[in-house]
Design a protein around this motif. Structure first.
Motif, mmCIF file in Angstrom:
data_model
loop_
_atom_site.group_PDB
_atom_site.id
_atom_site.type_symbol
_atom_site.label_atom_id
_atom_site.label_comp_id
_atom_site.label_asym_id
_atom_site.label_seq_id
_atom_site.Cartn_x
_atom_site.Cartn_y
_atom_site.Cartn_z
ATOM 1 N N GLU A 191 8.281 -46.605 15.042
ATOM 2 C CA GLU A 191 8.628 -47.543 16.105
ATOM 3 C C GLU A 191 8.079 -47.141 17.476
ATOM 4 O OE1 GLU A 191 12.855 -47.549 15.697
ATOM 5 O OE2 GLU A 191 12.813 -49.024 14.088
ATOM 6 N N THR A 192 7.228 -46.122 17.526
ATOM 7 C CA THR A 192 6.746 -45.627 18.815
ATOM 8 C C THR A 192 5.725 -46.522 19.491
ATOM 9 O OG1 THR A 192 5.074 -44.247 17.760
ATOM 10 C CG2 THR A 192 7.204 -43.210 18.247
ATOM 11 N N SER A 225 4.909 -49.166 7.727
ATOM 12 C CA SER A 225 5.937 -49.110 6.691
ATOM 13 C C SER A 225 6.331 -47.652 6.516
ATOM 14 C CB SER A 225 5.417 -49.701 5.383
ATOM 15 O OG SER A 225 4.270 -49.003 4.940
ATOM 16 N N TYR A 226 7.430 -47.427 5.826
ATOM 17 C CA TYR A 226 7.890 -46.053 5.630
ATOM 18 C C TYR A 226 8.543 -45.911 4.276
ATOM 19 C CZ TYR A 226 12.231 -48.243 7.045
ATOM 20 O OH TYR A 226 13.307 -49.077 7.120
ATOM 21 N N PHE A 227 8.619 -44.664 3.804
ATOM 22 C CA PHE A 227 9.184 -44.391 2.496
ATOM 23 C C PHE A 227 9.715 -42.967 2.464
ATOM 24 C CE2 PHE A 227 8.683 -43.154 -2.025
ATOM 25 C CZ PHE A 227 9.481 -44.130 -2.606
ATOM 26 N N ALA A 228 10.897 -42.795 1.921
ATOM 27 C CA ALA A 228 11.468 -41.465 1.708
ATOM 28 C C ALA A 228 11.352 -41.155 0.217
ATOM 29 C CB ALA A 228 12.924 -41.428 2.147
ATOM 30 N N ALA A 229 10.655 -40.082 -0.108
ATOM 31 C CA ALA A 229 10.379 -39.742 -1.504
ATOM 32 C C ALA A 229 11.007 -38.414 -1.881
ATOM 33 C CB ALA A 229 8.873 -39.671 -1.720
ATOM 34 N N ARG A 230 11.585 -38.364 -3.056
ATOM 35 C CA ARG A 230 12.112 -37.099 -3.558
ATOM 36 C C ARG A 230 10.959 -36.306 -4.156
ATOM 37 N NH1 ARG A 230 16.949 -37.747 -7.226
ATOM 38 N NH2 ARG A 230 17.891 -38.036 -5.204
ATOM 39 N N ARG A 285 4.853 -34.854 13.999
ATOM 40 C CA ARG A 285 4.813 -35.951 14.972
ATOM 41 C C ARG A 285 3.400 -36.125 15.544
ATOM 42 N NH1 ARG A 285 9.666 -38.159 16.252
ATOM 43 N NH2 ARG A 285 11.453 -37.000 15.506
ATOM 44 N N LYS A 286 2.715 -34.996 15.796
ATOM 45 C CA LYS A 286 1.336 -35.076 16.280
ATOM 46 C C LYS A 286 0.430 -35.699 15.225
ATOM 47 C CE LYS A 286 1.557 -31.156 19.452
ATOM 48 N NZ LYS A 286 1.079 -29.789 19.685
ATOM 49 N N ALA A 287 0.612 -35.296 13.967
ATOM 50 C CA ALA A 287 -0.184 -35.871 12.881
ATOM 51 C C ALA A 287 0.075 -37.372 12.762
ATOM 52 C CB ALA A 287 0.124 -35.161 11.565
ATOM 53 N N ALA A 288 1.325 -37.792 12.945
ATOM 54 C CA ALA A 288 1.670 -39.214 12.866
ATOM 55 C C ALA A 288 1.007 -40.005 13.990
ATOM 56 C CB ALA A 288 3.181 -39.394 12.901
ATOM 57 N N GLU A 289 0.938 -39.421 15.182
ATOM 58 C CA GLU A 289 0.264 -40.086 16.301
ATOM 59 C C GLU A 289 -1.229 -40.247 16.015
ATOM 60 O OE1 GLU A 289 1.369 -41.493 19.180
ATOM 61 O OE2 GLU A 289 3.396 -41.196 18.431
ATOM 62 N N VAL A 290 -1.842 -39.217 15.440
ATOM 63 C CA VAL A 290 -3.258 -39.292 15.069
ATOM 64 C C VAL A 290 -3.446 -40.380 14.009
ATOM 65 C CG1 VAL A 290 -5.141 -38.059 13.901
ATOM 66 C CG2 VAL A 290 -3.807 -36.913 15.679
ATOM 67 N N ALA A 291 -2.562 -40.400 13.015
ATOM 68 C CA ALA A 291 -2.647 -41.393 11.940
ATOM 69 C C ALA A 291 -2.493 -42.807 12.483
ATOM 70 C CB ALA A 291 -1.579 -41.116 10.888
ATOM 71 N N LEU A 292 -1.592 -42.981 13.434
ATOM 72 C CA LEU A 292 -1.391 -44.288 14.045
ATOM 73 C C LEU A 292 -2.666 -44.746 14.761
ATOM 74 C CD1 LEU A 292 0.656 -46.545 14.619
ATOM 75 C CD2 LEU A 292 1.377 -45.261 16.629
ATOM 76 N N ALA A 340 18.431 -39.785 5.841
ATOM 77 C CA ALA A 340 17.933 -39.017 6.980
ATOM 78 C C ALA A 340 16.412 -39.003 6.971
ATOM 79 C CB ALA A 340 18.487 -37.601 6.950
ATOM 80 N N ALA A 341 15.819 -38.836 5.805
ATOM 81 C CA ALA A 341 14.368 -38.826 5.697
ATOM 82 C C ALA A 341 13.789 -40.169 6.124
ATOM 83 C CB ALA A 341 13.954 -38.510 4.251
ATOM 84 N N GLU A 342 14.413 -41.249 5.694
ATOM 85 C CA GLU A 342 13.946 -42.585 6.069
ATOM 86 C C GLU A 342 14.072 -42.807 7.576
ATOM 87 O OE1 GLU A 342 15.669 -46.909 5.187
ATOM 88 O OE2 GLU A 342 14.961 -45.872 3.395
ATOM 89 N N THR A 343 15.147 -42.294 8.163
ATOM 90 C CA THR A 343 15.360 -42.435 9.602
ATOM 91 C C THR A 343 14.268 -41.738 10.392
ATOM 92 O OG1 THR A 343 17.732 -42.616 9.281
ATOM 93 C CG2 THR A 343 16.986 -41.993 11.480
ATOM 94 N N VAL A 344 13.877 -40.551 9.960
ATOM 95 C CA VAL A 344 12.802 -39.813 10.635
ATOM 96 C C VAL A 344 11.511 -40.621 10.574
ATOM 97 C CG1 VAL A 344 11.305 -37.783 10.488
ATOM 98 C CG2 VAL A 344 13.771 -37.529 10.285
ATOM 99 N N ALA A 345 11.183 -41.113 9.408
ATOM 100 C CA ALA A 345 9.945 -41.874 9.252
ATOM 101 C C ALA A 345 9.979 -43.152 10.087
ATOM 102 C CB ALA A 345 9.720 -42.210 7.777
#
Length: 140
Positions: free
Chosen positions: A71-72, A79-84, A16-23, A61-66
């Motif tokens: 949406e913060t 955009s988001y993507f759930a990858a196997r 989550r911290k990395a995502a905030e930095v990326a944003l 579930a993976a897509e929901t997390v992303a």
């Protein structure tokens, strides 16, 4: 100098911290943010009983997390993507697919024994098709 910034999340506080930095980086660069979550296999869990049962697949579930991380904050196209697959491989493949400018990863597991055994950040840094930003996600 716009471009796509790719970040991987797994629901952990570090991610989550990395995502905030990326944003923040995507906003500063005038680019967009692409959030990726990786999962090993597409298994389903059933919640509820009888007609109230709901199946939730790992990929959902993976897509929901992303999506929840995306949406913060307004102001950046997200955009988001759930990858196997393995997290590092998923990030690299998505960065290649999107011709990303930057991949952001957290530095979790880059200390102590994890530094010797490898980490997502280490794998991405050595194999990425673009620049890599390793965000400090430790509290100390």
């Amino acid at each position: 100098m716009s471009g796509v910034v790719v970040v991987g999340v797994d629901g952990s506080p570090s991610a989550r911290k990395a995502a905030e930095v990326a944003l923040g980086l995507a906003k500063s660069l005038g680019g967009s943010l692409h959030i990726v979550t990786a999962f090993d296999s597409d298994r389903a869990e059933t919640f509820g009983v009888g007609s109230d049962e709901v199946k939730v697949w790992n990929s959902e579930a993976a897509e929901t997390v992303a999506k929840s991380l995306g949406e913060t904050r307004p102001g950046v196209e997200i955009s988001y993507f759930a990858a196997r697959g393995k997290p590092a491989d998923a990030l690299i493949k998505e960065a290649m697919r999107l011709d990303a400018r930057l991949i952001v990863v957290g530095n979790r597991r880059m200390r102590g024994i994890g530094r010797l055994l490898g980490s997502v950040a280490n794998s991405v840094a050595h194999n990425a098709p673009c620049d890599v930003y390793i965000a400090n996600t430790y509290d100390d």
